[in-house]
Design a protein around this motif. Structure first.
Motif, PDB file in Angstrom:
ATOM      1  N   ARG A 171       0.842  -1.211   0.000  1.00 41.84           N
ATOM      2  CA  ARG A 171       0.000   0.000   0.000  1.00 41.84           C
ATOM      3  C   ARG A 171       0.876   1.260   0.000  1.00 41.84           C
ATOM      4  N   MET A 172       1.864   1.299   0.925  1.00 44.04           N
ATOM      5  CA  MET A 172       2.584   2.566   1.139  1.00 44.04           C
ATOM      6  C   MET A 172       4.095   2.478   0.972  1.00 44.04           C
ATOM      7  N   LYS A 173       4.671   1.300   1.186  1.00 40.90           N
ATOM      8  CA  LYS A 173       6.135   1.203   1.125  1.00 40.90           C
ATOM      9  C   LYS A 173       6.545  -0.153   0.575  1.00 40.90           C
ATOM     10  N   LEU A 174       7.466  -0.119  -0.403  1.00 39.26           N
ATOM     11  CA  LEU A 174       7.991  -1.357  -0.981  1.00 39.26           C
ATOM     12  C   LEU A 174       9.510  -1.338  -0.886  1.00 39.26           C
ATOM     13  N   ILE A 175      10.081  -2.351  -0.240  1.00 39.77           N
ATOM     14  CA  ILE A 175      11.542  -2.476  -0.126  1.00 39.77           C
ATOM     15  C   ILE A 175      11.948  -3.766  -0.846  1.00 39.77           C
ATOM     16  N   ILE A 176      12.795  -3.623  -1.870  1.00 33.80           N
ATOM     17  CA  ILE A 176      13.254  -4.803  -2.623  1.00 33.80           C
ATOM     18  C   ILE A 176      14.707  -5.066  -2.248  1.00 33.80           C
ATOM     19  N   LEU A 177      15.052  -6.319  -1.955  1.00 34.25           N
ATOM     20  CA  LEU A 177      16.449  -6.700  -1.730  1.00 34.25           C
ATOM     21  C   LEU A 177      16.847  -7.691  -2.806  1.00 34.25           C
ATOM     22  N   GLY A 178      17.899  -7.334  -3.558  1.00 38.14           N
ATOM     23  CA  GLY A 178      18.322  -8.227  -4.622  1.00 38.14           C
ATOM     24  C   GLY A 178      19.699  -7.846  -5.123  1.00 38.14           C
ATOM     25  N   ASP A 179      20.388  -8.813  -5.687  1.00 28.36           N
ATOM     26  CA  ASP A 179      21.718  -8.605  -6.243  1.00 28.36           C
ATOM     27  C   ASP A 179      21.568  -7.917  -7.608  1.00 28.36           C
ATOM     28  N   ARG A 180      21.941  -6.659  -7.639  1.00 25.16           N
ATOM     29  CA  ARG A 180      21.738  -5.867  -8.857  1.00 25.16           C
ATOM     30  C   ARG A 180      22.451  -6.493 -10.056  1.00 25.16           C
ATOM     31  N   GLN A 181      23.695  -6.978  -9.836  1.00 32.03           N
ATOM     32  CA  GLN A 181      24.471  -7.502 -10.966  1.00 32.03           C
ATOM     33  C   GLN A 181      23.828  -8.749 -11.561  1.00 32.03           C
ATOM     34  N   THR A 182      23.264  -9.595 -10.699  1.00 32.36           N
ATOM     35  CA  THR A 182      22.602 -10.809 -11.211  1.00 32.36           C
ATOM     36  C   THR A 182      21.268 -10.448 -11.873  1.00 32.36           C
ATOM     37  N   MET A 183      20.465  -9.617 -11.198  1.00 33.55           N
ATOM     38  CA  MET A 183      19.082  -9.378 -11.629  1.00 33.55           C
ATOM     39  C   MET A 183      18.976  -8.498 -12.875  1.00 33.55           C
ATOM     40  N   THR A 184      19.828  -7.467 -12.966  1.00 31.27           N
ATOM     41  CA  THR A 184      19.608  -6.475 -14.041  1.00 31.27           C
ATOM     42  C   THR A 184      20.113  -6.917 -15.408  1.00 31.27           C
ATOM     43  N   ARG A 185      20.584  -8.159 -15.505  1.00 28.86           N
ATOM     44  CA  ARG A 185      20.880  -8.678 -16.848  1.00 28.86           C
ATOM     45  C   ARG A 185      19.573  -8.948 -17.603  1.00 28.86           C
ATOM     46  N   HIS A 186      18.488  -9.048 -16.841  1.00 27.88           N
ATOM     47  CA  HIS A 186      17.164  -9.239 -17.465  1.00 27.88           C
ATOM     48  C   HIS A 186      16.536  -7.855 -17.657  1.00 27.88           C
ATOM     49  N   PRO A 187      15.975  -7.571 -18.848  1.00 27.70           N
ATOM     50  CA  PRO A 187      15.462  -6.222 -19.138  1.00 27.70           C
ATOM     51  C   PRO A 187      14.411  -5.712 -18.133  1.00 27.70           C
ATOM     52  N   PHE A 188      13.566  -6.604 -17.643  1.00 26.49           N
ATOM     53  CA  PHE A 188      12.514  -6.183 -16.700  1.00 26.49           C
ATOM     54  C   PHE A 188      13.140  -5.635 -15.419  1.00 26.49           C
ATOM     55  N   TYR A 189      14.087  -6.386 -14.867  1.00 27.07           N
ATOM     56  CA  TYR A 189      14.689  -5.972 -13.599  1.00 27.07           C
ATOM     57  C   TYR A 189      15.605  -4.753 -13.802  1.00 27.07           C
ATOM     58  N   ARG A 190      16.189  -4.644 -15.010  1.00 25.84           N
ATOM     59  CA  ARG A 190      16.989  -3.451 -15.306  1.00 25.84           C
ATOM     60  C   ARG A 190      16.082  -2.220 -15.311  1.00 25.84           C
TER      61      ARG A 190
END
Length: 605
Positions: free
Chosen positions: A573-592
């Motif tokens: 509703r008010m706050k979203l905190i995402i934890l993830g390895d940027r180098q692994t995840m952002t190779r996919h266009p959606f996560y980038r």
């Protein structure tokens, strides 16, 4: 292919090592304690069993699923030949209906551990095969709907001016009007927070001003419960075939079983059945034994037919799962309209089970959220994951109404989902547009875990992926946010938190860590941890997502199914905190794109 794959996987997992895995995954209970056994109001023989009271593993037992008892000695497992069916599950207690003649005494064995496991669900597959077969050979109305759904042919509609519904917004009113105008089919496409259930309940209520009775189905028992409860609140007489997931008095009051028991003729029927059982157990059969038995049986049948005629005659809505619509209680029944809720989560074959009973079909759901579960990759590639709702929406866009105004989340959380999944057509209602817990707070943040020395790993005992460093960071980031808000305020305003991870092993690890953290003690009732599927249809003030994946190859497994991420993001509703390895995840266009979007919010501030 899916049938063969599921059957093979089930047979593989029934050896001793596999059984431990099934217990961990919630597909088996062991050890078991046996409670009482009795005949229920539907004359089925039931046995009550309990698992360990401190076992908080999420389980997959629910009404109607087939089960099998077993006894495990050190390395070997002995299975009971007869299978039972789940009648109720509530916490640590389960009631199982077993075949007549089943010896409960055999379960009270002391050598080895007694357990119960979900059995391969042959019945659901059989019903789907039968439904497809019948639909392919059909003549008449069913054949007309089949040919319509598989072609570009225009669906027929009535024409009348729009009706107004003062408590619905413009797109919801339009959806209800489109449902009422449809002669053949209509789709209510409800993205997260847009009031799909409210709209559907109104459409059902209005349909019942024109028809005497409707059939309402959904893929899961939970979805059937949810819509049934809302219909009861709207003042409709609902008859729920099957037992609810949440066993409370309100839910039970509209079940068929409870209504059957409450009927004034029931005590008489119960007495006759008791006589039949006593007569059966008589060793010495007298001359008139058969006549007596026939007389009692025909009287019992007569009473049963009378009670059923009254219960079904009074009900305006018959509610059940798609597979449950094949119940013998509905034999010979036809309905003007069938409503299928959560249609985007249902296999097409399952939808054809109730369609044969209906003149027209209304589908509601969101094919940009959770898809149906398909275990066989080849079957998925072949198209089993494509639902009837998706098929019709593609062939006939004119029958689809998109609900556009959402009432759940801050505009910045909504906008990313709206852009990627809904062609930027979503609007945040003014009352939620800027909703936040703290002034000048960023509604979305992504904590890059590649800055820490944590990698994903396989855990032997729970057989899944975990990222322990990320789990620790998840709880630390929640603690830091709680300190910003102030602990007293969290308790006073009853703020709630959802921690989501796509991986079940990570969920179980996070739960075990939460139990150990002293600072979390006052808030434990306000925090729930679950998989994406476990949060379907729910919302929380604060959502924290642990993505788990962290490797050098950029492998993200089933996180490539972006519909899951759509569900996870839009629970907040008010706050979203995402934890993830940027180098692994952002190779996919959606996560980038997601990383860039969250970064841009920071710059805007």
């Amino acid at each position: 292919m899916e049938y063969d794959e599921e059957k093979r996987a089930f047979q593989q997992q029934t050896e001793a090592q596999g059984m431990l895995r099934r217990v961990k995954r919630g597909d088996a209970w062991m050890p078991l304690r046996v409670g009482k056994s009795y005949f229920n109001s539907l004359n089925q023989y039931c046995v009550e069993v309990f698992r360990q009271p401190d076992d908080d593993t999420d389980h997959n037992f629910e009404y109607g699923r087939p089960v099998q008892f077993f006894v495990q000695h050190e390395k070997t497992i002995r299975f009971f030949s007869a299978t039972g069916t789940v009648s109720y599950v509530d916490g640590d207690r389960m009631v199982i209906t077993v075949p007549d003649g089943f010896s409960v005494a055999d379960l009270q064995i002391s050598d080895g551990q007694l357990g119960v496991q979900l059995f391969f669900d042959e019945t659901s597959y059989r019903l789907m095969f039968e439904a497809l077969d019948r639909t392919m050979r059909a003549k008449g109305r069913l054949a007309y709907l089949r040919d319509l759904f598989y072609s570009k042919q225009k669906a027929e509609t009535f024409s009348f001016p729009d009706m107004g519904f003062s408590y619905l917004n413009a797109t919801q009113q339009h959806a209800v009007n489109e449902v009422l105008r449809a002669k053949d089919v209509a789709i209510v496409h409800g993205p997260p927070g847009t009031g799909k259930t409210t709209t559907l309940v109104e459409a059902i209520y209005e349909t019942l001003r024109r028809e005497s009775q409707v059939l309402v189905c959904a893929q899961s028992n939970m979805a059937v419960d949810w819509i049934s409860e809302k219909l009861v609140d709207r003042g409709l007489n609902v008859l729920r075939i099957g037992n609810p997931v949440r066993v409370d008095d309100k839910m039970l009051s509209f079940t068929y079983e409870r209504r059957f028991e409450a009927h004034p003729d029931y005590p008489q029927l119960w007495a006759i059945r008791k006589n039949i059982r006593e007569l059966r157990s008589q060793r010495k059969r007298t001359d008139n034994w058969h006549q007596k038995m026939d007389r009692l049986k025909s009287r019992a049948t007569e009473l049963e037919i009378r009670i059923n005629a009254e219960l079904f005659g009074e009900a305006r809505v018959i509610a059940c799962t798609l597979v449950g619509s094949a119940n013998r209680l509905l034999d010979g029944m036809k309905f003007g309209t069938l409503f299928i809720d959560e249609a985007a989560q249902a296999l097409e074959a399952a939808c054809w089970i109730p369609i044969r009973r209906a003149g027209r079909v209304i589908l509601a759901g969101d094919h940009c959220q959770l898809p149906p579960t398909v275990k066989c990759y080849e079957a998925l590639k072949g198209g089993l994951g494509r639902t009837l709702m998706e098929r019709i929406a593609e062939q006939k866009p004119e029958v689809v109404t998109l609900l556009r105004i959402q009432y759940r989340m801050h505009e910045d959380i909504m906008r990313f989902s709206s852009d990627w999944f809904y062609h930027n057509r979503m609007i945040a209602a003014p009352e939620v547009q800027h909703r936040s817990i703290l002034d000048l707070d960023l509604p979305m943040t992504w904590i890059d875990t590649s800055l820490y020395e944590g990698k994903e790993e396989f855990v032997g005992e729970s057989f899944g992926r975990v990222n322990k460093t990320e789990a620790e960071l998840t709880l630390l980031s929640l603690q830091a946010y709680f300190e910003l808000i102030g602990k007293q305020r969290i308790l006073d305003e009853r703020l709630d938190v959802g921690i989501i991870s796509p991986y079940r092993a990570q969920v179980q690890y996070l739960r075990s860590q939460i139990r150990k953290k002293e600072w979390l003690k006052p808030f434990r009732t306000r925090i729930s941890v679950n998989t994406v599927d476990g949060f379907q249809g729910q919302e929380r003030d604060i959502i924290v997502i642990s993505l788990v994946r962290s490797n050098d190859d950029g492998q993200i497994g089933f996180l490539r199914d972006l519909r899951r991420m759509n569900v996870a993001i839009t629970r907040a509703r008010m706050k979203l905190i995402i934890l993830g390895d940027r180098q692994t995840m952002t190779r996919h266009p959606f996560y980038r794109k997601l990383w860039d979007y969250v970064s841009s919010l920071k710059q805007d501030k």
